[in-house]
Design a protein around this motif. Sequence first.
Motif, PDB file in Angstrom:
ATOM      1  N   GLN A  17       0.831  -1.211   0.000  1.00 43.37           N
ATOM      2  CA  GLN A  17       0.000   0.000   0.000  1.00 43.37           C
ATOM      3  C   GLN A  17       0.865   1.261   0.000  1.00 43.37           C
ATOM      4  O   GLN A  17       0.567   2.209  -0.721  1.00 43.37           O
ATOM      5  CB  GLN A  17      -0.934   0.002   1.205  1.00 43.37           C
ATOM      6  N   ARG A  18       1.937   1.272   0.797  1.00 38.47           N
ATOM      7  CA  ARG A  18       2.844   2.428   0.810  1.00 38.47           C
ATOM      8  C   ARG A  18       3.498   2.616  -0.556  1.00 38.47           C
ATOM      9  O   ARG A  18       3.592   3.732  -1.071  1.00 38.47           O
ATOM     10  CB  ARG A  18       3.921   2.266   1.888  1.00 38.47           C
ATOM     11  N   ALA A  19       3.945   1.516  -1.153  1.00 40.85           N
ATOM     12  CA  ALA A  19       4.588   1.586  -2.472  1.00 40.85           C
ATOM     13  C   ALA A  19       3.597   2.066  -3.524  1.00 40.85           C
ATOM     14  O   ALA A  19       3.943   2.891  -4.381  1.00 40.85           O
ATOM     15  CB  ALA A  19       5.155   0.215  -2.852  1.00 40.85           C
ATOM     16  N   THR A  20       2.376   1.580  -3.475  1.00 45.31           N
ATOM     17  CA  THR A  20       1.350   2.005  -4.421  1.00 45.31           C
ATOM     18  C   THR A  20       1.081   3.498  -4.276  1.00 45.31           C
ATOM     19  O   THR A  20       1.036   4.234  -5.264  1.00 45.31           O
ATOM     20  CB  THR A  20       0.046   1.202  -4.211  1.00 45.31           C
ATOM     21  N   HIS A  21       0.918   3.947  -3.045  1.00 49.13           N
ATOM     22  CA  HIS A  21       0.661   5.364  -2.790  1.00 49.13           C
ATOM     23  C   HIS A  21       1.817   6.225  -3.306  1.00 49.13           C
ATOM     24  O   HIS A  21       1.599   7.226  -3.988  1.00 49.13           O
ATOM     25  CB  HIS A  21       0.435   5.592  -1.291  1.00 49.13           C
ATOM     26  N   ALA A  22       3.036   5.816  -2.999  1.00 48.92           N
ATOM     27  CA  ALA A  22       4.218   6.591  -3.419  1.00 48.92           C
ATOM     28  C   ALA A  22       4.344   6.637  -4.936  1.00 48.92           C
ATOM     29  O   ALA A  22       4.595   7.697  -5.511  1.00 48.92           O
ATOM     30  CB  ALA A  22       5.485   5.994  -2.795  1.00 48.92           C
ATOM     31  N   THR A  23       4.155   5.496  -5.594  1.00 44.40           N
ATOM     32  CA  THR A  23       4.309   5.476  -7.050  1.00 44.40           C
ATOM     33  C   THR A  23       3.177   6.237  -7.740  1.00 44.40           C
ATOM     34  O   THR A  23       3.407   6.905  -8.743  1.00 44.40           O
ATOM     35  CB  THR A  23       4.409   4.034  -7.599  1.00 44.40           C
ATOM     36  N   LEU A  24       1.978   6.165  -7.188  1.00 43.70           N
ATOM     37  CA  LEU A  24       0.872   6.927  -7.772  1.00 43.70           C
ATOM     38  C   LEU A  24       1.108   8.429  -7.649  1.00 43.70           C
ATOM     39  O   LEU A  24       0.775   9.192  -8.557  1.00 43.70           O
ATOM     40  CB  LEU A  24      -0.460   6.542  -7.136  1.00 43.70           C
ATOM     41  N   GLN A  25       1.704   8.854  -6.539  1.00 42.49           N
ATOM     42  CA  GLN A  25       2.030  10.279  -6.378  1.00 42.49           C
ATOM     43  C   GLN A  25       3.062  10.719  -7.415  1.00 42.49           C
ATOM     44  O   GLN A  25       2.924  11.778  -8.017  1.00 42.49           O
ATOM     45  CB  GLN A  25       2.552  10.558  -4.972  1.00 42.49           C
ATOM     46  N   VAL A  26       4.088   9.907  -7.629  1.00 45.80           N
ATOM     47  CA  VAL A  26       5.106  10.245  -8.618  1.00 45.80           C
ATOM     48  C   VAL A  26       4.493  10.284 -10.008  1.00 45.80           C
ATOM     49  O   VAL A  26       4.717  11.223 -10.783  1.00 45.80           O
ATOM     50  CB  VAL A  26       6.296   9.250  -8.562  1.00 45.80           C
ATOM     51  N   LEU A  27       3.699   9.266 -10.350  1.00 44.05           N
ATOM     52  CA  LEU A  27       3.054   9.239 -11.668  1.00 44.05           C
ATOM     53  C   LEU A  27       2.108  10.423 -11.855  1.00 44.05           C
ATOM     54  O   LEU A  27       2.083  11.032 -12.925  1.00 44.05           O
ATOM     55  CB  LEU A  27       2.292   7.931 -11.874  1.00 44.05           C
ATOM     56  N   ALA A  28       1.335  10.726 -10.826  1.00 43.03           N
ATOM     57  CA  ALA A  28       0.414  11.858 -10.931  1.00 43.03           C
ATOM     58  C   ALA A  28       1.175  13.149 -11.210  1.00 43.03           C
ATOM     59  O   ALA A  28       0.746  13.963 -12.033  1.00 43.03           O
ATOM     60  CB  ALA A  28      -0.412  11.985  -9.648  1.00 43.03           C
ATOM     61  N   ALA A  29       2.316  13.329 -10.550  1.00 47.46           N
ATOM     62  CA  ALA A  29       3.120  14.534 -10.772  1.00 47.46           C
ATOM     63  C   ALA A  29       3.697  14.549 -12.186  1.00 47.46           C
ATOM     64  O   ALA A  29       3.695  15.588 -12.857  1.00 47.46           O
ATOM     65  CB  ALA A  29       4.231  14.618  -9.737  1.00 47.46           C
ATOM     66  N   GLU A  30       4.183  13.410 -12.656  1.00 47.99           N
ATOM     67  CA  GLU A  30       4.787  13.333 -13.986  1.00 47.99           C
ATOM     68  C   GLU A  30       3.749  13.483 -15.100  1.00 47.99           C
ATOM     69  O   GLU A  30       4.062  13.959 -16.187  1.00 47.99           O
ATOM     70  CB  GLU A  30       5.543  12.018 -14.166  1.00 47.99           C
ATOM     71  N   LEU A  31       2.512  13.051 -14.818  1.00 51.93           N
ATOM     72  CA  LEU A  31       1.469  13.037 -15.847  1.00 51.93           C
ATOM     73  C   LEU A  31       0.388  14.086 -15.599  1.00 51.93           C
ATOM     74  O   LEU A  31      -0.696  14.007 -16.178  1.00 51.93           O
ATOM     75  CB  LEU A  31       0.839  11.633 -15.912  1.00 51.93           C
ATOM     76  N   VAL A  32       0.692  15.077 -14.767  1.00 56.08           N
ATOM     77  CA  VAL A  32      -0.304  16.076 -14.382  1.00 56.08           C
ATOM     78  C   VAL A  32      -0.923  16.767 -15.593  1.00 56.08           C
ATOM     79  O   VAL A  32      -2.117  17.088 -15.592  1.00 56.08           O
ATOM     80  CB  VAL A  32       0.292  17.095 -13.379  1.00 56.08           C
TER      81      VAL A  32
END
Length: 144
Positions: A17-32
Amino acid sequence: MKSESVPSEWSALLALQRATHATLQVLAAELVDLDLTASEINALANLADGRGRTVSELGAAVGTRPTTLTSVLDRLERRGHITRGASPGDRRAVLIELTSSGQLTATTIRQAIAGLEHRALDGLSTDAIAGLRAALQALTEVPS
């Protein structure tokens, strides 16, 4: 092969869950600039190979029920990223396919995912990555 004893304070599910949350945050920032939700990103990423899928197949790939996927598909269709039509083999099934703009967006998403995976996993050995894949597969297929 079973893993060695894991400390009781460590949880694979909480770490996932922590890894999913962290990677989704990075992806969201990269794909904003794409202005897509995480669910829309996931659906497009799973269609990026250009192969059409039924709603049931896509639901299984993204890890959600087809009924839950409907609103995601509605939004993607309104934005012109997908089309929905009858499946040639089963006219009752709905086939989801990418449009040309959907393919471009899906390719951008897959490139961002590949880049993130490369940055995150670059220091791991082939055996460690194989172990990660096996663990994720086991968690995906856990009996109900």
